[in-house]
Motif scaffolding. Structure first.
Motif, PDB file in Angstrom:
ATOM      1  N   TYR A  59       0.850  -1.187   0.000  1.00 19.29           N
ATOM      2  CA  TYR A  59       0.000   0.000   0.000  1.00 19.29           C
ATOM      3  C   TYR A  59       0.884   1.233   0.000  1.00 19.29           C
ATOM      4  CZ  TYR A  59      -3.718  -3.132   1.679  1.00 19.29           C
ATOM      5  OH  TYR A  59      -4.635  -4.137   1.819  1.00 19.29           O
ATOM      6  N   TYR A  60       0.444   2.265  -0.716  1.00 17.70           N
ATOM      7  CA  TYR A  60       1.165   3.531  -0.772  1.00 17.70           C
ATOM      8  C   TYR A  60       0.266   4.650  -0.271  1.00 17.70           C
ATOM      9  CZ  TYR A  60       4.533   0.982  -3.481  1.00 17.70           C
ATOM     10  OH  TYR A  60       5.464   0.062  -3.875  1.00 17.70           O
ATOM     11  N   LEU A  61       0.823   5.496   0.571  1.00 17.39           N
ATOM     12  CA  LEU A  61       0.109   6.670   1.067  1.00 17.39           C
ATOM     13  C   LEU A  61       0.193   7.750  -0.002  1.00 17.39           C
ATOM     14  CD1 LEU A  61      -1.383   7.825   3.532  1.00 17.39           C
ATOM     15  CD2 LEU A  61       0.822   8.636   4.371  1.00 17.39           C
ATOM     16  N   ALA A 104      -8.105   2.620  -2.331  1.00 11.54           N
ATOM     17  CA  ALA A 104      -8.417   2.193  -3.693  1.00 11.54           C
ATOM     18  C   ALA A 104      -7.397   1.120  -4.057  1.00 11.54           C
ATOM     19  CB  ALA A 104      -8.327   3.366  -4.660  1.00 11.54           C
ATOM     20  N   PHE A 105      -7.740   0.290  -5.040  1.00 14.37           N
ATOM     21  CA  PHE A 105      -6.835  -0.768  -5.463  1.00 14.37           C
ATOM     22  C   PHE A 105      -6.732  -0.795  -6.975  1.00 14.37           C
ATOM     23  CE2 PHE A 105      -8.259  -1.957  -1.300  1.00 14.37           C
ATOM     24  CZ  PHE A 105      -7.106  -2.420  -0.690  1.00 14.37           C
ATOM     25  N   VAL A 106      -5.495  -0.931  -7.465  1.00 13.18           N
ATOM     26  CA  VAL A 106      -5.220  -1.051  -8.895  1.00 13.18           C
ATOM     27  C   VAL A 106      -4.327  -2.268  -9.117  1.00 13.18           C
ATOM     28  CG1 VAL A 106      -5.429   1.443  -9.291  1.00 13.18           C
ATOM     29  CG2 VAL A 106      -3.185   0.453  -8.817  1.00 13.18           C
ATOM     30  N   VAL A 114      -2.121  -3.454  -5.980  1.00 13.42           N
ATOM     31  CA  VAL A 114      -1.462  -2.350  -5.279  1.00 13.42           C
ATOM     32  C   VAL A 114      -2.539  -1.517  -4.594  1.00 13.42           C
ATOM     33  CG1 VAL A 114      -0.038  -0.278  -5.549  1.00 13.42           C
ATOM     34  CG2 VAL A 114       0.398  -2.284  -6.992  1.00 13.42           C
ATOM     35  N   GLY A 115      -2.366  -1.266  -3.291  1.00 10.34           N
ATOM     36  CA  GLY A 115      -3.299  -0.442  -2.542  1.00 10.34           C
ATOM     37  C   GLY A 115      -2.844   1.002  -2.468  1.00 10.34           C
ATOM     38  N   LEU A 116      -3.801   1.908  -2.523  1.00 11.59           N
ATOM     39  CA  LEU A 116      -3.550   3.341  -2.351  1.00 11.59           C
ATOM     40  C   LEU A 116      -4.341   3.806  -1.150  1.00 11.59           C
ATOM     41  CD1 LEU A 116      -4.068   4.372  -6.087  1.00 11.59           C
ATOM     42  CD2 LEU A 116      -1.902   3.851  -4.953  1.00 11.59           C
ATOM     43  N   ILE A 117      -3.696   4.559  -0.252  1.00 12.84           N
ATOM     44  CA  ILE A 117      -4.338   5.051   0.958  1.00 12.84           C
ATOM     45  C   ILE A 117      -4.229   6.560   1.009  1.00 12.84           C
ATOM     46  CG2 ILE A 117      -4.231   5.124   3.485  1.00 12.84           C
ATOM     47  CD1 ILE A 117      -3.090   2.288   3.419  1.00 12.84           C
TER      48      ILE A 117
END
Length: 122
Positions: A59-61, A104-106, A114-117
């Protein structure tokens, strides 16, 4: 103690490098091919794209999950889950108190999730 490196599977290094350059907004810091390794700097932690690594979920902030999703969609990423609120932080244990955690996830170009936070003020 802190994590030093995340290894992520990449079948096609140039394609994966382009995806992570777009996601992270910075080019790799080192490439060794052969044997098939690309390194990105994540503020002192390394992201290693490796043709021999297993898949990992990381996950990326991000400052704005919606903008990040749109940027990646325009670059050809598959969006699995649009940005949505997961929960509100009651305290500072997992994020700033009083903010909503938006995720969100892509899929990257190699099929990895890959998670986005985003920590969003309500």
């Amino acid at each position: 103690m802190r994590a030093a490196q995340i290894a992520q599977y990449a079948a096609d290094l140039p394609r994966a490098t382009a995806f992570y350059t777009a996601l992270l907004g910075a080019p790799p810091v080192a490439t060794f091919d052969p044997p098939g390794l690309v390194f990105f700097d994540l503020d002192g932690q390394r992201l290693l794209l490796d043709t021999a690594a297993p898949s990992a979920l990381h996950y990326y902030l991000v400052d704005d999950a919606g903008a990040a999703v749109e940027r990646l969609r325009a670059a050809g990423a598959t969006v699995e889950t649009e940005p949505h609120v997961i929960f509100t932080h009651d305290d500072d244990r997992l994020g700033p108190a009083g903010t909503d955690e938006v995720q969100a996830f892509v899929r990257d170009t190699e099929g990895n999730l890959v998670g986005l936070i985003e920590h969003r003020a309500p």
